[in-house]
Design a protein around this motif. Structure first.
Motif, short mmCIF file in Angstrom:
data_model
loop_
_atom_site.label_atom_id
_atom_site.label_comp_id
_atom_site.label_asym_id
_atom_site.label_seq_id
_atom_site.Cartn_x
_atom_site.Cartn_y
_atom_site.Cartn_z
N GLU A 11 0.83 -1.18 0.07
CA GLU A 11 0.01 0.07 0.04
C GLU A 11 0.86 1.30 0.04
O GLU A 11 0.61 2.26 -0.41
N LEU A 12 2.01 1.16 0.53
CA LEU A 12 3.03 2.40 0.51
C LEU A 12 3.27 2.88 -0.85
O LEU A 12 3.56 3.94 -1.13
N GLU A 13 3.48 1.79 -1.66
CA GLU A 13 3.91 1.92 -3.06
C GLU A 13 2.72 2.58 -3.61
O GLU A 13 3.09 3.54 -4.60
N TYR A 14 1.47 2.25 -3.41
CA TYR A 14 0.26 2.93 -4.27
C TYR A 14 0.06 4.36 -3.95
O TYR A 14 -0.26 5.20 -4.56
N MET A 15 0.43 4.83 -2.81
CA MET A 15 0.15 6.14 -2.10
C MET A 15 1.89 6.84 -2.41
O MET A 15 1.89 8.23 -2.20
N GLY A 16 2.56 6.55 -3.21
CA GLY A 16 3.84 7.03 -3.65
C GLY A 16 4.92 7.47 -2.44
O GLY A 16 5.53 8.48 -2.62
N ILE A 17 5.08 6.37 -1.66
CA ILE A 17 6.26 6.76 -0.36
C ILE A 17 7.12 7.13 -1.11
O ILE A 17 8.00 7.98 -0.14
N ARG A 18 7.81 6.62 -2.02
CA ARG A 18 9.28 6.79 -2.54
C ARG A 18 9.40 8.39 -2.73
O ARG A 18 10.35 8.90 -2.60
N ASP A 19 8.29 9.25 -3.00
CA ASP A 19 8.20 10.55 -3.21
C ASP A 19 8.70 11.41 -2.02
O ASP A 19 8.84 12.55 -1.93
N TYR A 20 8.37 10.79 -0.82
CA TYR A 20 8.60 11.36 0.42
C TYR A 20 9.99 11.37 0.83
O TYR A 20 10.44 12.15 1.53
N PHE A 21 10.85 10.76 0.29
CA PHE A 21 12.31 10.54 0.73
C PHE A 21 13.21 11.20 -0.33
O PHE A 21 13.31 10.92 -1.40
N SER A 22 13.91 11.96 0.39
CA SER A 22 15.05 13.02 -0.69
C SER A 22 16.29 13.21 0.43
O SER A 22 15.79 13.12 1.55
N ASP A 23 17.21 13.73 -0.18
CA ASP A 23 18.27 14.04 0.99
C ASP A 23 17.72 15.44 1.64
O ASP A 23 18.45 15.69 2.62
N THR A 24 16.87 16.02 1.23
CA THR A 24 16.51 17.16 1.95
C THR A 24 15.19 17.11 2.78
O THR A 24 14.69 18.28 3.35
N CYS A 25 14.74 16.14 3.17
CA CYS A 25 13.54 15.69 3.97
C CYS A 25 14.12 14.92 5.07
O CYS A 25 14.86 14.05 4.98
N LEU A 26 13.10 14.94 6.00
CA LEU A 26 13.29 14.31 7.16
C LEU A 26 11.95 13.42 7.53
O LEU A 26 10.81 14.03 7.53
N CYS A 27 12.03 12.18 7.42
CA CYS A 27 10.84 11.40 7.57
C CYS A 27 10.86 10.70 8.82
O CYS A 27 11.65 9.96 9.11
N LEU A 28 9.57 10.56 9.35
CA LEU A 28 9.53 9.90 10.82
C LEU A 28 8.47 8.91 10.58
O LEU A 28 7.43 9.22 10.35
N ILE A 29 8.90 7.78 10.66
CA ILE A 29 7.79 6.71 10.57
C ILE A 29 7.53 5.79 11.79
O ILE A 29 8.68 5.03 12.29
N GLU A 30 6.49 5.92 12.17
CA GLU A 30 6.08 4.97 13.34
C GLU A 30 5.64 3.50 12.78
O GLU A 30 5.17 3.47 11.70
N TRP A 31 6.29 2.54 13.50
CA TRP A 31 6.09 1.24 13.05
C TRP A 31 6.50 0.82 11.79
O TRP A 31 6.06 0.16 10.82
N ALA A 32 7.88 1.43 11.42
CA ALA A 32 8.49 1.05 10.13
C ALA A 32 8.71 -0.38 9.94
O ALA A 32 8.59 -0.71 8.49
N GLU A 33 8.51 -1.12 10.80
CA GLU A 33 8.79 -2.58 10.45
C GLU A 33 7.41 -3.02 9.68
O GLU A 33 7.54 -4.09 8.97
N MET A 34 6.37 -2.29 9.64
CA MET A 34 5.31 -2.67 8.72
C MET A 34 5.56 -2.39 7.39
O MET A 34 4.87 -3.09 6.39
#
Length: 73
Positions: A11-34
């Motif tokens: 489901e992360l792929e469908y929502m475009g999760i990769r667009d959230y990650f770049s060298d200028t972003c800070l992403c906090l993920i709760e329960w990243a093991e999911m």
């Protein structure tokens, strides 16, 4: 702020999760093991534990980039 609830890592792929990650972003993920297999490896691990009437916060650097950032904090 975005709050996203997923039950399947795909489901992360469908929502475009990769667009959230770049060298200028800070992403906090709760329960990243999911999101194992879809999310990139963590630079930091943040653990928050309850202690009596407060919290104990531990920030652990997992990469060289994170170690450098942590020293500057």
């Amino acid at each position: 702020m975005t709050c996203i609830e997923c039950s399947d890592p795909e489901e992360l792929e469908y929502m475009g999760i990769r667009d959230y990650f770049s060298d200028t972003c800070l992403c906090l993920i709760e329960w990243a093991e999911m999101g194992v297999g879809v999310l990139p490896e963590a630079d930091f691990i943040v653990s928050i534990d309850r202690i009596k009437e407060g919290r104990h916060v531990l920030v652990e650097a997992k990469t060289e980039k994170a170690s450098t950032a942590l020293v500057s904090l």
